[in-house]
Design a protein around this motif. Structure first.
Motif, PDB file in Angstrom:
ATOM      1  N   GLN A  49      30.764  89.694   2.887  1.00 25.27           N
ATOM      2  CA  GLN A  49      30.673  89.433   4.325  1.00 25.27           C
ATOM      3  C   GLN A  49      30.805  87.941   4.608  1.00 25.27           C
ATOM      4  N   ALA A  50      30.229  87.125   3.752  1.00 25.88           N
ATOM      5  CA  ALA A  50      30.336  85.675   3.922  1.00 25.88           C
ATOM      6  C   ALA A  50      31.794  85.243   3.812  1.00 25.88           C
ATOM      7  N   LEU A  79      30.545  74.588  11.391  1.00 27.30           N
ATOM      8  CA  LEU A  79      29.401  75.416  11.008  1.00 27.30           C
ATOM      9  C   LEU A  79      28.984  76.350  12.143  1.00 27.30           C
ATOM     10  N   ARG A  80      29.106  75.878  13.371  1.00 28.90           N
ATOM     11  CA  ARG A  80      28.773  76.716  14.528  1.00 28.90           C
ATOM     12  C   ARG A  80      29.735  77.902  14.623  1.00 28.90           C
ATOM     13  N   ILE A  81      31.005  77.664  14.357  1.00 24.96           N
ATOM     14  CA  ILE A  81      31.980  78.753  14.378  1.00 24.96           C
ATOM     15  C   ILE A  81      31.623  79.796  13.319  1.00 24.96           C
ATOM     16  N   VAL A  82      31.243  79.343  12.135  1.00 26.89           N
ATOM     17  CA  VAL A  82      30.835  80.276  11.073  1.00 26.89           C
ATOM     18  C   VAL A  82      29.580  81.031  11.487  1.00 26.89           C
ATOM     19  N   THR A  83      28.607  80.317  12.067  1.00 25.13           N
ATOM     20  CA  THR A  83      27.383  80.965  12.528  1.00 25.13           C
ATOM     21  C   THR A  83      27.699  82.071  13.526  1.00 25.13           C
ATOM     22  N   ARG A  84      28.549  81.775  14.489  1.00 24.36           N
ATOM     23  CA  ARG A  84      28.904  82.778  15.502  1.00 24.36           C
ATOM     24  C   ARG A  84      29.674  83.944  14.899  1.00 24.36           C
ATOM     25  N   ARG A  85      30.529  83.669  13.923  1.00 25.48           N
ATOM     26  CA  ARG A  85      31.252  84.752  13.236  1.00 25.48           C
ATOM     27  C   ARG A  85      30.269  85.679  12.529  1.00 25.48           C
ATOM     28  N   CYS A  86      29.281  85.104  11.877  1.00 23.57           N
ATOM     29  CA  CYS A  86      28.271  85.912  11.189  1.00 23.57           C
ATOM     30  C   CYS A  86      27.463  86.735  12.193  1.00 23.57           C
ATOM     31  N   GLN A  87      27.077  86.111  13.293  1.00 23.35           N
ATOM     32  CA  GLN A  87      26.327  86.832  14.325  1.00 23.35           C
ATOM     33  C   GLN A  87      27.157  87.985  14.888  1.00 23.35           C
TER      34      GLN A  87
END
Length: 189
Positions: A49-50, A79-87
């Motif tokens: 998933q990561a 990092l914010r884009i990655v955070t939002r993708r994970c969310q």
């Protein structure tokens, strides 16, 4: 404010990539992919998933890089884009975030830090204590101490207010201190 050469180099690469320099883009990806992958892995708890989240994030980063006003903001922005993708991944799948029991055994983290001897034992203890933290606290602590971001950058990266970052760091530090001193009270804040 004193900035290290790595941050300045990242700014140069982001500015060059934004201007269309393909070699700079490739170098930026090479430098940042492991960091973004570690961040996604901490948030998801699942290597596959990561990887999926980071791959999708790179497409969004590539499309949005030309609109990034301040190249110094690249780390927090990416990092914010990655955070939002994970969310988004968790929201779309309708599932909960997994615990990261294997956090202390993260091979990319071990390679990046390369400790030896007594330092290695201390690091294993700290990483083991970090593994028991809630994902939000673990992410804030990792971004602060392992990725060397400031509170404002972490707030952008995690899409939360700076005060929340400070609170998460405070609670995470207390929990780690308690676990390392053997006085863990089991409270989860």
């Amino acid at each position: 404010m004193r900035r290290d050469s790595g941050r300045i180099f990242d700014e140069y690469l982001a500015a060059s990539a934004r201007a269309g320099d393909r070699a700079a883009w490739e170098r930026l990806v090479a430098r940042w992919h492991p960091r973004l992958l570690r961040h996604a892995w901490r948030l998801t708890g699942h290597p596959e998933q990561a990887r999926d989240a980071v791959q999708d994030a790179w497409l969004e980063i590539l499309r949005g890089l030309r609109t990034l006003d301040d190249v110094a903001a690249f780390p927090a922005w990416a990092l914010r884009i990655v955070t939002r993708r994970c969310q988004r991944m968790f929201r779309d799948a309708g599932c909960e975030r997994a615990g990261l029991a294997g956090f202390a055994m993260d091979p990319t983290l071990a390679q990046a830090l390369e400790p030896s001897g007594e330092t290695a034992a201390e690091l294993r203890n700290v990483l083991g204590a970090m593994a028991g933290l809630p994902a939000q606290q673990r992410a804030a602590l990792s971004l602060y101490y392992l990725e060397h971001l400031g509170v404002a950058e972490i707030a952008v990266a995690l899409d939360i207010p700076p005060g929340t970052v400070k609170t998460r760091l405070m609670h995470a530090r207390r929990k780690i201190r308690a676990r390392l001193e053997g006085t863990d009270d089991g409270q989860d804040r």
